[in-house]
Design a protein around this motif. Structure first.
Motif, PDB file in Angstrom:
ATOM      1  N   PRO A  16     -26.352 -15.695  30.954  1.00 48.97           N
ATOM      2  CA  PRO A  16     -27.285 -16.793  30.693  1.00 48.97           C
ATOM      3  C   PRO A  16     -28.517 -16.292  29.937  1.00 48.97           C
ATOM      4  N   ARG A  17     -28.963 -17.066  28.992  1.00 46.80           N
ATOM      5  CA  ARG A  17     -30.151 -16.732  28.206  1.00 46.80           C
ATOM      6  C   ARG A  17     -31.144 -17.893  28.279  1.00 46.80           C
ATOM      7  N   ALA A  18     -32.409 -17.555  28.282  1.00 46.80           N
ATOM      8  CA  ALA A  18     -33.462 -18.569  28.221  1.00 46.80           C
ATOM      9  C   ALA A  18     -33.942 -18.630  26.775  1.00 46.80           C
ATOM     10  N   ASN A  19     -33.497 -19.634  26.055  1.00 44.25           N
ATOM     11  CA  ASN A  19     -33.863 -19.767  24.644  1.00 44.25           C
ATOM     12  C   ASN A  19     -35.221 -20.433  24.498  1.00 44.25           C
ATOM     13  N   ASP A  20     -35.936 -20.033  23.473  1.00 43.52           N
ATOM     14  CA  ASP A  20     -37.220 -20.633  23.121  1.00 43.52           C
ATOM     15  C   ASP A  20     -36.933 -21.940  22.386  1.00 43.52           C
ATOM     16  N   PRO A  21     -37.279 -23.093  22.986  1.00 41.24           N
ATOM     17  CA  PRO A  21     -36.963 -24.383  22.359  1.00 41.24           C
ATOM     18  C   PRO A  21     -37.561 -24.540  20.960  1.00 41.24           C
ATOM     19  N   LYS A  22     -38.748 -23.993  20.722  1.00 43.55           N
ATOM     20  CA  LYS A  22     -39.366 -24.100  19.399  1.00 43.55           C
ATOM     21  C   LYS A  22     -38.571 -23.306  18.360  1.00 43.55           C
ATOM     22  N   LYS A  23     -38.090 -22.146  18.753  1.00 45.52           N
ATOM     23  CA  LYS A  23     -37.293 -21.331  17.840  1.00 45.52           C
ATOM     24  C   LYS A  23     -35.964 -22.022  17.513  1.00 45.52           C
ATOM     25  N   VAL A  24     -35.340 -22.609  18.528  1.00 50.37           N
ATOM     26  CA  VAL A  24     -34.076 -23.332  18.305  1.00 50.37           C
ATOM     27  C   VAL A  24     -34.303 -24.504  17.357  1.00 50.37           C
ATOM     28  N   LYS A  25     -35.396 -25.245  17.570  1.00 54.80           N
ATOM     29  CA  LYS A  25     -35.696 -26.393  16.715  1.00 54.80           C
ATOM     30  C   LYS A  25     -35.941 -25.948  15.269  1.00 54.80           C
ATOM     31  N   ALA A  26     -36.692 -24.843  15.087  1.00 57.13           N
ATOM     32  CA  ALA A  26     -36.943 -24.324  13.733  1.00 57.13           C
ATOM     33  C   ALA A  26     -35.638 -23.874  13.077  1.00 57.13           C
ATOM     34  N   LEU A  27     -34.786 -23.213  13.840  1.00 57.54           N
ATOM     35  CA  LEU A  27     -33.491 -22.790  13.305  1.00 57.54           C
ATOM     36  C   LEU A  27     -32.620 -23.986  12.938  1.00 57.54           C
ATOM     37  N   MET A  28     -32.668 -25.028  13.743  1.00 55.13           N
ATOM     38  CA  MET A  28     -31.893 -26.226  13.434  1.00 55.13           C
ATOM     39  C   MET A  28     -32.312 -26.800  12.084  1.00 55.13           C
ATOM     40  N   ALA A  29     -33.631 -26.853  11.845  1.00 59.67           N
ATOM     41  CA  ALA A  29     -34.122 -27.381  10.570  1.00 59.67           C
ATOM     42  C   ALA A  29     -33.666 -26.489   9.417  1.00 59.67           C
ATOM     43  N   SER A  30     -33.780 -25.191   9.591  1.00 57.41           N
ATOM     44  CA  SER A  30     -33.383 -24.252   8.549  1.00 57.41           C
ATOM     45  C   SER A  30     -31.884 -24.319   8.271  1.00 57.41           C
ATOM     46  N   ILE A  31     -31.085 -24.306   9.326  1.00 62.65           N
ATOM     47  CA  ILE A  31     -29.629 -24.345   9.159  1.00 62.65           C
ATOM     48  C   ILE A  31     -29.186 -25.661   8.526  1.00 62.65           C
ATOM     49  N   ALA A  32     -29.833 -26.763   8.919  1.00 62.15           N
ATOM     50  CA  ALA A  32     -29.494 -28.058   8.322  1.00 62.15           C
ATOM     51  C   ALA A  32     -29.809 -28.068   6.827  1.00 62.15           C
ATOM     52  N   GLU A  33     -30.869 -27.364   6.435  1.00 69.13           N
ATOM     53  CA  GLU A  33     -31.292 -27.363   5.031  1.00 69.13           C
ATOM     54  C   GLU A  33     -30.516 -26.363   4.173  1.00 69.13           C
ATOM     55  N   ILE A  34     -30.374 -25.115   4.663  1.00 64.16           N
ATOM     56  CA  ILE A  34     -29.781 -24.067   3.810  1.00 64.16           C
ATOM     57  C   ILE A  34     -28.547 -23.397   4.411  1.00 64.16           C
ATOM     58  N   GLY A  35     -28.152 -23.816   5.608  1.00 66.19           N
ATOM     59  CA  GLY A  35     -26.987 -23.220   6.254  1.00 66.19           C
ATOM     60  C   GLY A  35     -27.356 -21.977   7.048  1.00 66.19           C
ATOM     61  N   LEU A  36     -26.423 -21.530   7.832  1.00 65.30           N
ATOM     62  CA  LEU A  36     -26.620 -20.325   8.644  1.00 65.30           C
ATOM     63  C   LEU A  36     -26.617 -19.111   7.725  1.00 65.30           C
ATOM     64  N   GLN A  37     -27.689 -18.355   7.727  1.00 61.36           N
ATOM     65  CA  GLN A  37     -27.826 -17.215   6.816  1.00 61.36           C
ATOM     66  C   GLN A  37     -27.356 -15.906   7.434  1.00 61.36           C
ATOM     67  N   GLU A  38     -27.419 -15.791   8.744  1.00 62.80           N
ATOM     68  CA  GLU A  38     -27.062 -14.539   9.416  1.00 62.80           C
ATOM     69  C   GLU A  38     -26.008 -14.837  10.489  1.00 62.80           C
ATOM     70  N   PRO A  39     -24.804 -14.289  10.345  1.00 63.06           N
ATOM     71  CA  PRO A  39     -23.764 -14.539  11.349  1.00 63.06           C
ATOM     72  C   PRO A  39     -24.176 -13.998  12.714  1.00 63.06           C
ATOM     73  N   ILE A  40     -23.577 -14.546  13.757  1.00 69.64           N
ATOM     74  CA  ILE A  40     -23.777 -13.980  15.089  1.00 69.64           C
ATOM     75  C   ILE A  40     -22.722 -12.893  15.294  1.00 69.64           C
TER      76      ILE A  40
END
Length: 86
Positions: A16-40
């Motif tokens: 289990p991980r405790a994700n930072d909601p602000k970071k997730v929201k910022a990533l969502m905006a970025s991924i929606a705009e330019i796609g996932l840039q760094e694979p997991i």
């Protein structure tokens, strides 16, 4: 190691991980705009995928409704998986 688009539903997140909601929201905006840039990174152990890093990217893609996520896949034996779970 190989790059592969893996169905999000097939990636197990055993720790289990405790994700930072602000970071997730910022990533969502970025991924929606330019796609996932760094694979997991995922481990493939006996045909099963396990994710231990990239938790914010994983959650962002999941919330965006993506069916797959780009992964760097590394095959490993059960002993390596046990080390990650220890």
């Amino acid at each position: 190691m190989r790059l592969e688009d893996i169905p999000i539903s097939q990636i197990r997140r055993p720790l289990p991980r405790a994700n930072d909601p602000k970071k997730v929201k910022a990533l969502m905006a970025s991924i929606a705009e330019i796609g996932l840039q760094e694979p997991i990174d995922v481990l493939e152990v006996e045909g099963q995928y396990y994710g231990f890093s990239g938790c914010h990217r994983y959650e962002a893609c999941q919330r965006l409704g993506h069916q797959t996520i780009r992964c760097r896949v590394r095959r490993a034996p059960k002993a390596v998986l046990r080390m990650h779970l220890a």
